[in-house]
Design an enzyme around this catalytic site. Structure first.
Site, PDB file in Angstrom:
ATOM      1  N   THR A   4      28.816  61.650  40.588  1.00  0.00           N
ATOM      2  CA  THR A   4      30.102  61.770  39.899  1.00  0.00           C
ATOM      3  C   THR A   4      30.705  63.184  39.944  1.00  0.00           C
ATOM      4  OG1 THR A   4      31.094  61.742  37.685  1.00  0.00           O
ATOM      5  CG2 THR A   4      28.718  62.017  37.771  1.00  0.00           C
ATOM      6  N   TYR A  45      26.305  63.017  29.615  1.00  0.00           N
ATOM      7  CA  TYR A  45      26.438  62.118  30.777  1.00  0.00           C
ATOM      8  C   TYR A  45      26.259  62.908  32.079  1.00  0.00           C
ATOM      9  CZ  TYR A  45      28.905  59.455  34.406  1.00  0.00           C
ATOM     10  OH  TYR A  45      29.245  58.823  35.576  1.00  0.00           O
ATOM     11  N   HIS A  84      37.544  56.481  39.762  1.00  0.00           N
ATOM     12  CA  HIS A  84      38.032  55.350  40.559  1.00  0.00           C
ATOM     13  C   HIS A  84      38.347  54.209  39.598  1.00  0.00           C
ATOM     14  CE1 HIS A  84      33.736  55.926  40.575  1.00  0.00           C
ATOM     15  NE2 HIS A  84      33.552  54.618  40.619  1.00  0.00           N
ATOM     16  N   ASP A 119      16.674  45.811  34.122  1.00  0.00           N
ATOM     17  CA  ASP A 119      17.247  46.840  33.260  1.00  0.00           C
ATOM     18  C   ASP A 119      16.754  48.188  33.764  1.00  0.00           C
ATOM     19  OD1 ASP A 119      17.738  48.616  31.049  1.00  0.00           O
ATOM     20  OD2 ASP A 119      17.976  46.841  29.789  1.00  0.00           O
ATOM     21  N   ARG A 127      38.796  47.856  35.412  1.00  0.00           N
ATOM     22  CA  ARG A 127      38.294  49.013  34.667  1.00  0.00           C
ATOM     23  C   ARG A 127      38.090  48.643  33.192  1.00  0.00           C
ATOM     24  NH1 ARG A 127      35.446  53.698  34.721  1.00  0.00           N
ATOM     25  NH2 ARG A 127      36.744  55.479  35.271  1.00  0.00           N
ATOM     26  N   LYS A 154      23.405  62.717  35.000  1.00  0.00           N
ATOM     27  CA  LYS A 154      23.781  62.410  36.386  1.00  0.00           C
ATOM     28  C   LYS A 154      23.333  63.514  37.353  1.00  0.00           C
ATOM     29  CE  LYS A 154      26.033  58.416  36.711  1.00  0.00           C
ATOM     30  NZ  LYS A 154      25.757  57.411  37.749  1.00  0.00           N
ATOM     31  N   GLU A 214      31.932  64.475  37.545  1.00  0.00           N
ATOM     32  CA  GLU A 214      31.594  65.119  36.265  1.00  0.00           C
ATOM     33  C   GLU A 214      30.536  66.216  36.454  1.00  0.00           C
ATOM     34  OE1 GLU A 214      32.851  64.532  32.912  1.00  0.00           O
ATOM     35  OE2 GLU A 214      34.436  63.765  34.188  1.00  0.00           O
ATOM     36  N   LEU A 272      24.925  51.315  41.008  1.00  0.00           N
ATOM     37  CA  LEU A 272      26.190  51.559  40.305  1.00  0.00           C
ATOM     38  C   LEU A 272      26.004  51.395  38.801  1.00  0.00           C
ATOM     39  CD1 LEU A 272      28.567  49.501  42.642  1.00  0.00           C
ATOM     40  CD2 LEU A 272      27.596  51.756  42.994  1.00  0.00           C
ATOM     41  N   ALA A 273      24.759  51.172  38.377  1.00  0.00           N
ATOM     42  CA  ALA A 273      24.506  50.923  36.959  1.00  0.00           C
ATOM     43  C   ALA A 273      24.387  52.247  36.209  1.00  0.00           C
ATOM     44  CB  ALA A 273      23.222  50.130  36.799  1.00  0.00           C
ATOM     45  N   ALA A 274      24.990  52.307  35.032  1.00  0.00           N
ATOM     46  CA  ALA A 274      24.888  53.527  34.223  1.00  0.00           C
ATOM     47  C   ALA A 274      25.502  53.299  32.849  1.00  0.00           C
ATOM     48  CB  ALA A 274      25.634  54.680  34.891  1.00  0.00           C
ATOM     49  N   GLN A 275      25.165  54.178  31.938  1.00  0.00           N
ATOM     50  CA  GLN A 275      25.973  54.331  30.731  1.00  0.00           C
ATOM     51  C   GLN A 275      27.045  55.301  31.218  1.00  0.00           C
ATOM     52  OE1 GLN A 275      28.195  54.960  28.362  1.00  0.00           O
ATOM     53  NE2 GLN A 275      27.120  56.902  28.016  1.00  0.00           N
ATOM     54  N   SER A 276      28.230  54.791  31.525  1.00  0.00           N
ATOM     55  CA  SER A 276      29.176  55.582  32.310  1.00  0.00           C
ATOM     56  C   SER A 276      30.309  56.199  31.486  1.00  0.00           C
ATOM     57  CB  SER A 276      29.769  54.708  33.421  1.00  0.00           C
ATOM     58  OG  SER A 276      30.600  53.720  32.846  1.00  0.00           O
TER      59      SER A 276
HETATM   60  O1  F7E Z   1      38.756  60.138  30.713  1.00  0.00           O
HETATM   61  C1  F7E Z   1      41.142  62.121  28.740  1.00  0.00           C
HETATM   62  C2  F7E Z   1      39.665  62.449  28.585  1.00  0.00           C
HETATM   63  O2  F7E Z   1      37.252  58.302  29.937  1.00  0.00           O
HETATM   64  C3  F7E Z   1      39.596  60.823  31.594  1.00  0.00           C
HETATM   65  C4  F7E Z   1      33.898  57.669  34.220  1.00  0.00           C
HETATM   66  O3  F7E Z   1      34.026  56.589  35.136  1.00  0.00           O
HETATM   67  O4  F7E Z   1      35.148  59.133  35.649  1.00  0.00           O
HETATM   68  C5  F7E Z   1      35.090  58.606  34.339  1.00  0.00           C
HETATM   69  O5  F7E Z   1      34.942  59.642  33.373  1.00  0.00           O
HETATM   70  C6  F7E Z   1      40.257  61.992  30.871  1.00  0.00           C
HETATM   71  C7  F7E Z   1      39.326  62.849  30.012  1.00  0.00           C
HETATM   72  O6  F7E Z   1      37.127  59.099  32.324  1.00  0.00           O
HETATM   73  C8  F7E Z   1      41.910  59.633  26.219  1.00  0.00           C
HETATM   74  O7  F7E Z   1      39.470  63.506  27.640  1.00  0.00           O
HETATM   75  C9  F7E Z   1      42.772  61.492  26.937  1.00  0.00           C
HETATM   76  O8  F7E Z   1      39.604  64.228  30.192  1.00  0.00           O
HETATM   77  O9  F7E Z   1      39.030  57.765  31.636  1.00  0.00           O
HETATM   78  P1  F7E Z   1      38.060  58.725  31.101  1.00  0.00           P
HETATM   79  P2  F7E Z   1      36.157  60.346  32.634  1.00  0.00           P
HETATM   80  O10 F7E Z   1      35.627  60.959  31.404  1.00  0.00           O
HETATM   81  O11 F7E Z   1      36.882  61.251  33.588  1.00  0.00           O
HETATM   82  C10 F7E Z   1      33.995  59.885  36.074  1.00  0.00           C
HETATM   83  C11 F7E Z   1      34.159  60.224  37.535  1.00  0.00           C
HETATM   84  C12 F7E Z   1      32.706  59.226  35.756  1.00  0.00           C
HETATM   85  O12 F7E Z   1      31.711  59.440  36.428  1.00  0.00           O
HETATM   86  C13 F7E Z   1      32.618  58.444  34.496  1.00  0.00           C
HETATM   87  O13 F7E Z   1      31.545  57.517  34.547  1.00  0.00           O
HETATM   88  O14 F7E Z   1      41.227  61.445  29.989  1.00  0.00           O
HETATM   89  N1  F7E Z   1      41.656  61.245  27.662  1.00  0.00           N
HETATM   90  N2  F7E Z   1      42.935  60.527  26.032  1.00  0.00           N
HETATM   91  C14 F7E Z   1      41.105  60.089  27.260  1.00  0.00           C
HETATM   92  N3  F7E Z   1      40.015  59.415  27.690  1.00  0.00           N
HETATM   93  C15 F7E Z   1      39.726  58.234  27.081  1.00  0.00           C
HETATM   94  N4  F7E Z   1      38.653  57.527  27.499  1.00  0.00           N
HETATM   95  N5  F7E Z   1      40.483  57.764  26.022  1.00  0.00           N
HETATM   96  C16 F7E Z   1      41.586  58.424  25.552  1.00  0.00           C
HETATM   97  O15 F7E Z   1      42.248  57.970  24.622  1.00  0.00           O
END
Ligand code: F7E
Length: 341
Positions: free
Chosen positions: A106, A130, A160, A37, A165, A134, A108, A59-63
């Site tokens: 990331t 997050y 990705h 862990d 997913r 990171k 992010e 690759l482990a994380a609260q992602s």
């Molecule tokens: O959101 C929008 C949301 O949760 C993408 C992780 O793997 O990639 C990932 O992070 C976008 C955001 O991914 C919903 O607001 C709209 O703008 O799929 P997501 P993320 O936040 O980009 C990066 C590279 C990482 O490092 C992270 O670990 O989509 N969005 N409507 C939504 N997002 C979610 N989850 N759900 C919705 O209903």
């Protein structure tokens, strides 16, 4: 494993089985699992001491970005201090000269972006707990590289995706909903910010690049992205198209709706529940360095191919679930009639 590696993975101890995504690997002679862990330095030290790895891929994380607003301390412990625990375990085991380390960083980190598209020189502006965690991971890797001459690198990965997913990330949430709606198992899909822009690539291609980063002559950080940007709305429209439904978007903000062109039914609605306190809305990567120095192809799988393969996998998954339901329904009927006892 296709490359001939002995692969050692770590899993967290739990009373419920959550190994669905690696089930196909279990039993393979080159595949080994250990309990560890990232929140527990002793467990990391123990595995590194026992395995003495040549390469570590963290690759482990609260992602989940949205979850990090609800669990900021846990996220910091795992995503920030967890990286330090791995680096220190390698150092404590005297493996600094032989063990190469890949850190899953990331896009992010760019957060409230200061430059579009983003590359290795773009300033960071993390915009969630997050991303802040990171950012520590990114800098501690750089610090150990410079202080102890370790071969440790960060891959700054843009989103990705794949058929594996997690179901709460936006792409998979959409492809699964499109498949369920097309097969009559769900009425509507609720999403947050439809205008958010992402550079989405295929996870399998990105993993190949992680490996290339560790095979490089010198330890360096790389942006891994496709160089193409799309909105959540576009992803949604394309996913539904591959599921056989043509969507038309109407309205704005919270009142925007995705309507089935054929039936006029509202299939997609916006729910502020999925809005984030601070949202990253303009990610677009420039993978020129990875292309030039690692010979990696960022366009191996196109956006259209990615959406299609995810929808096809979910269409099949939902069809299997429905077939299972029919079998159960028949069985229930046979039991009722006394045909089967
Ligand atoms: O959101 C929008 C949301 O949760 C993408 C992780 O793997 O990639 C990932 O992070 C976008 C955001 O991914 C919903 O607001 C709209 O703008 O799929 P997501 P993320 O936040 O980009 C990066 C590279 C990482 O490092 C992270 O670990 O989509 N969005 N409507 C939504 N997002 C979610 N989850 N759900 C919705 O209903």
């Amino acid at each position: 494993m296709e490359k001939g590696y002995d692969v050692h993975g770590t899993i967290r101890r739990s009373s419920v089985d959550y190994r669905e995504r690696i089930a196909h690997l279990e039993g393979h002679p080159n595949f080994h699992l250990h309990y560890a862990d990232l929140g527990d330095s002793m467990s990391i030290l123990q595995v590194v001491k026992k395995v003495r790895p040549d390469e570590i891929y963290n690759l482990a994380a609260q992602s989940h970005v949205q979850v990090s607003f609800d669990s900021p301390e846990f996220t910091a412990d795992v995503d920030a201090t967890g990286v330090l625990r791995i680096l220190e375990a390698v150092r404590q085991c005297d493996l600094t000269d032989t063990c190469r380390i890949y850190q899953a960083s990331t896009s992010e980190l760019y957060g409230k972006v200061e430059q579009v598209p983003q590359d290795e020189h773009t300033p960071f502006h993390p915009y969630s707990p997050y991303a802040v965690a990171k950012l520590y991971g990114y800098w501690i890797v750089k610090e150990y590289r410079e202080a102890y001459d370790m071969f440790c690198c960060s891959g700054i990965l843009f989103n990705h995706e794949s058929e594996r997913r997690g179901e709460t990330f936006v792409t998979r949430k959409i492809t699964l909903a499109a498949a369920r709606i097309a097969q009559g198992k769900q009425d509507k899909l609720y999403l947050g910010n439809l205008s958010s822009l992402r550079d989405w690539g295929y996870a399998k291609d990105y993993v190949e690049c992680m490996w290339l980063i560790l095979q490089n002559d010198k330890p360096e950080d790389f942006v891994i992205a496709t160089g193409e940007q799309h909105s959540v709305r576009e992803f949604c429209q394309l996913a539904f198209r591959y599921a056989g439904i043509e969507l038309r978007f109407e309205g704005e903000g919270e009142n925007e709706k995705g309507i089935d062109v054929k039936t006029g039914k509202v299939l997609v609605e916006v729910s502020p529940d999925f809005y984030r306190p601070t949202d990253v809305v303009n990610l677009w990567g420039n993978p020129a360095k990875a292309k030039r120095e690692l010979g990696w192809n960022p366009q191996k799988t196109t956006f259209e191919q990615l959406v299609k393969l995810m929808v096809e996998a979910d269409m099949a998954k939902v069809a299997v679930e429905r077939a299972g339901e029919r079998v159960r329904t028949n069985l229930e009927e046979y039991l009722e009639k006394g045909i089967v006892k």
